[in-house]
Enzyme design. Structure first.
Site, mmCIF file in Angstrom:
data_model
loop_
_atom_site.group_PDB
_atom_site.id
_atom_site.type_symbol
_atom_site.label_atom_id
_atom_site.label_comp_id
_atom_site.label_asym_id
_atom_site.label_seq_id
_atom_site.Cartn_x
_atom_site.Cartn_y
_atom_site.Cartn_z
ATOM 1 N N THR A 261 4.124 2.513 5.633
ATOM 2 C CA THR A 261 2.717 2.080 5.667
ATOM 3 C C THR A 261 1.967 2.988 6.638
ATOM 4 O O THR A 261 2.499 3.341 7.695
ATOM 5 C CB THR A 261 2.569 0.607 6.105
ATOM 6 O OG1 THR A 261 1.194 0.350 6.411
ATOM 7 C CG2 THR A 261 3.384 0.253 7.327
ATOM 8 N N ARG B 293 -6.031 -1.921 8.973
ATOM 9 C CA ARG B 293 -6.160 -3.382 8.869
ATOM 10 C C ARG B 293 -6.315 -3.988 10.265
ATOM 11 O O ARG B 293 -7.177 -3.572 11.002
ATOM 12 C CB ARG B 293 -4.980 -3.970 8.104
ATOM 13 C CG ARG B 293 -4.998 -3.540 6.634
ATOM 14 C CD ARG B 293 -4.095 -4.377 5.812
ATOM 15 N NE ARG B 293 -2.730 -4.294 6.280
ATOM 16 C CZ ARG B 293 -1.766 -5.094 5.880
ATOM 17 N NH1 ARG B 293 -2.010 -6.044 5.014
ATOM 18 N NH2 ARG B 293 -0.549 -4.952 6.337
ATOM 19 N N ASP C 131 1.848 -0.814 11.835
ATOM 20 C CA ASP C 131 1.698 -2.160 12.399
ATOM 21 C C ASP C 131 3.013 -2.929 12.494
ATOM 22 O O ASP C 131 3.011 -4.141 12.671
ATOM 23 C CB ASP C 131 0.674 -2.965 11.575
ATOM 24 C CG ASP C 131 1.045 -3.053 10.109
ATOM 25 O OD1 ASP C 131 2.002 -2.379 9.686
ATOM 26 O OD2 ASP C 131 0.374 -3.802 9.371
ATOM 27 N N ASP D 131 -0.457 2.117 8.389
ATOM 28 C CA ASP D 131 -1.053 1.305 9.462
ATOM 29 C C ASP D 131 -0.291 1.340 10.794
ATOM 30 O O ASP D 131 -0.862 1.059 11.833
ATOM 31 C CB ASP D 131 -1.171 -0.165 9.023
ATOM 32 C CG ASP D 131 -2.040 -0.331 7.789
ATOM 33 O OD1 ASP D 131 -2.865 0.565 7.519
ATOM 34 O OD2 ASP D 131 -1.902 -1.351 7.078
ATOM 35 N N GLY E 12 0.836 -1.206 0.000
ATOM 36 C CA GLY E 12 0.000 0.000 0.000
ATOM 37 C C GLY E 12 0.864 1.245 0.000
ATOM 38 O O GLY E 12 1.910 1.264 0.637
ATOM 39 N N ASP F 156 4.740 -4.855 6.204
ATOM 40 C CA ASP F 156 5.250 -6.165 6.637
ATOM 41 C C ASP F 156 5.310 -7.176 5.496
ATOM 42 O O ASP F 156 6.247 -7.981 5.422
ATOM 43 C CB ASP F 156 4.458 -6.701 7.835
ATOM 44 C CG ASP F 156 2.986 -6.928 7.522
ATOM 45 O OD1 ASP F 156 2.475 -6.302 6.567
ATOM 46 O OD2 ASP F 156 2.352 -7.730 8.230
ATOM 47 N N ARG G 96 1.112 -4.860 -5.823
ATOM 48 C CA ARG G 96 1.150 -6.123 -5.082
ATOM 49 C C ARG G 96 1.419 -7.188 -6.134
ATOM 50 O O ARG G 96 0.807 -7.177 -7.192
ATOM 51 C CB ARG G 96 -0.164 -6.346 -4.342
ATOM 52 C CG ARG G 96 -0.446 -5.214 -3.348
ATOM 53 C CD ARG G 96 -1.599 -5.533 -2.425
ATOM 54 N NE ARG G 96 -2.150 -4.315 -1.839
ATOM 55 C CZ ARG G 96 -1.785 -3.795 -0.667
ATOM 56 N NH1 ARG G 96 -0.836 -4.376 0.051
ATOM 57 N NH2 ARG G 96 -2.351 -2.708 -0.197
HETATM 58 P P1 ATP Z 1 0.649 -2.484 3.545
HETATM 59 O O1 ATP Z 1 0.972 -2.734 5.011
HETATM 60 O O2 ATP Z 1 0.538 -1.049 3.262
HETATM 61 O O3 ATP Z 1 -0.490 -3.291 3.027
HETATM 62 P P2 ATP Z 1 2.551 -4.439 2.652
HETATM 63 O O4 ATP Z 1 3.962 -4.300 2.276
HETATM 64 O O5 ATP Z 1 2.268 -5.220 3.915
HETATM 65 O O6 ATP Z 1 1.932 -2.969 2.718
HETATM 66 P P3 ATP Z 1 1.495 -6.584 1.011
HETATM 67 O O7 ATP Z 1 0.504 -6.561 -0.074
HETATM 68 O O8 ATP Z 1 1.224 -7.456 2.200
HETATM 69 O O9 ATP Z 1 1.720 -5.054 1.444
HETATM 70 O O10 ATP Z 1 2.906 -7.036 0.401
HETATM 71 C C1 ATP Z 1 3.438 -6.409 -0.742
HETATM 72 C C2 ATP Z 1 4.051 -7.430 -1.652
HETATM 73 O O11 ATP Z 1 5.141 -8.093 -0.985
HETATM 74 C C3 ATP Z 1 3.142 -8.559 -2.093
HETATM 75 O O12 ATP Z 1 2.298 -8.199 -3.170
HETATM 76 C C4 ATP Z 1 4.144 -9.630 -2.491
HETATM 77 O O13 ATP Z 1 4.647 -9.393 -3.788
HETATM 78 C C5 ATP Z 1 5.273 -9.425 -1.476
HETATM 79 N N1 ATP Z 1 5.135 -10.396 -0.384
HETATM 80 C C6 ATP Z 1 4.286 -10.342 0.662
HETATM 81 N N2 ATP Z 1 4.406 -11.415 1.460
HETATM 82 C C7 ATP Z 1 5.347 -12.213 0.874
HETATM 83 C C8 ATP Z 1 5.917 -13.483 1.195
HETATM 84 N N3 ATP Z 1 5.549 -14.161 2.267
HETATM 85 N N4 ATP Z 1 6.862 -13.955 0.349
HETATM 86 C C9 ATP Z 1 7.258 -13.284 -0.732
HETATM 87 N N5 ATP Z 1 6.753 -12.093 -1.090
HETATM 88 C C10 ATP Z 1 5.814 -11.543 -0.302
#
Ligand code: ATP
Length: 319
Positions: free
Chosen positions: A125, A171, A129, A127, A11, A103, A72
């Site tokens: 982020t 979230r 979190d 959030d 995000g 995360d 994503r």
């Molecule tokens: P936000 O907290 O704002 O949602 P985020 O970084 O947690 O941000 P996610 O959609 O959970 O957002 O993760 C971003 C991208 O990171 C995913 O689309 C994926 O490509 C990669 N990713 C997430 N988890 C994994 C994992 N366990 N292994 C490999 N790649 C991952």
């Protein structure tokens, strides 16, 4: 280390641009080449990467969103996808990557680090979190955006003598609700981390109404559930007209606050220094005024601590 690349993932959050600027400018300052990867891991897989110079990050410190765009990527979750991403890293001879995201992005960064790429994570982020750091980039701006909305809703709420539920993002994390609830003088704050007693929320509403209060603001974290459903239950119990405002993506946009710009600048610069010091698989964070760094796994597994003291304070002050 001659080539350092940066990407934004997951995000978007206000302040990501300021972090990208800090990474690019610090990299160039220390004599290395800076590269920008478009659309996070999706762009890394597709080779959407280009060299950035000082002027490519001009005029972005005050802008929300991310100039590098974010995405994503399902493909990156697979071994084959990450192999493809490695192909880009090798083809462009990238020596280190700075990943700005939440995360999920850190989990992806860790997987890439396991393939031998030096990686530093920057928490971006709204959030808030990630518990290893006191704040993530974008959180402060989101809190201020919600506060602005609370003030506006309070005006109209007072005119009609209604109760208002304001549903905020975060979230599974209640930090946006907690901080905006305390700063905005909300009557009740409903977060996933704390037991939610509808009778207590209603009791406060009725008590307030009986002593002539014109408005009531209830902040509801999205992780708890649906605001509309909660409003219905409150109306049934109290008979007080209860409206719902779901703030949604407005919380993700806007010009970053001074706090977020400074945080992003400090973290971006430190991430580059860590790579140049030969550190790998680390995440930068903030503790007080100090920029810290921990291992990516520590950053990911930081638990789900919640500031109960602050929650109780908000409860006391909203008597
Ligand atoms: P936000 O907290 O704002 O949602 P985020 O970084 O947690 O941000 P996610 O959609 O959970 O957002 O993760 C971003 C991208 O990171 C995913 O689309 C994926 O490509 C990669 N990713 C997430 N988890 C994994 C994992 N366990 N292994 C490999 N790649 C991952």
């Amino acid at each position: 280390m001659k080539k350092i690349a940066v990407l934004t993932s997951g995000g978007d959050a206000p302040g990501m641009n300021a972090a990208v600027r800090a990474v690019v400018r610090s990299t160039i300052y220390y004599g290395a080449k800076a590269y920008g990867i478009k659309q996070g891991y999706h762009g890394l897989i597709r080779g959407q990467i280009e060299e950035m110079d000082l002027s490519s990050v001009a005029d972005i410190i005050h802008r929300g969103g991310t100039k590098l765009q974010t995405a994503r990527s399902e493909e990156f979750m697979t071994v084959a996808g990450r192999k493809r991403a490695m192909y880009t890293v090798e083809m462009f001879e990238i020596d280190g990557i700075v990943v700005i995201g939440g995360d999920g992005s850190f989990k992806g960064a860790q997987k890439l680090a396991e393939l031998g790429v030096p990686i530093i994570g920057i928490p971006g982020t709204i959030d808030n979190d990630l518990r290893y750091t006191e704040s993530t980039i974008g959180f402060d701006t989101a809190v201020n955006t919600v506060l602005d909305a609370i003030s506006k809703i309070r005006d109209t709420s007072s005119s009609h003598g209604r109760a208002n539920i304001i549903q905020v993002m975060g979230r599974h994390c209640g930090d946006i609700a907690l901080h905006t609830g305390l700063a905005g003088g909300a009557e009740s704050i409903i977060v996933p981390e704390m037991y939610f007693d509808i009778k207590k929320v209603c009791g406060k509403l009725v008590q307030g109404k009986n002593r002539g209060k014109l408005h009531s603001i209830i902040i509801l974290a999205e992780g708890v559930g649906d605001g509309i459903e909660t409003a219905k239950r409150i109306e049934e119990i109290t008979g007080i007209e209860t409206r719902v405002t779901i703030l949604g993506h407005i919380q993700r946009g806007g010009s970053p606050t001074a706090y977020d710009r400074i945080l992003a600048s400090k973290m971006g610069a430190r991430a580059v220094q860590l790579l140049l010091e030969g550190k790998q698989a680390r995440a930068v964070g903030i503790k007080g005024l100090k920029v810290i760094d921990v291992s990516l796994s520590e950053a990911i597994n930081g638990g789900s601590w919640f500031n109960k003291e602050m929650y109780e304070l908000a409860d006391i002050l909203s008597l």
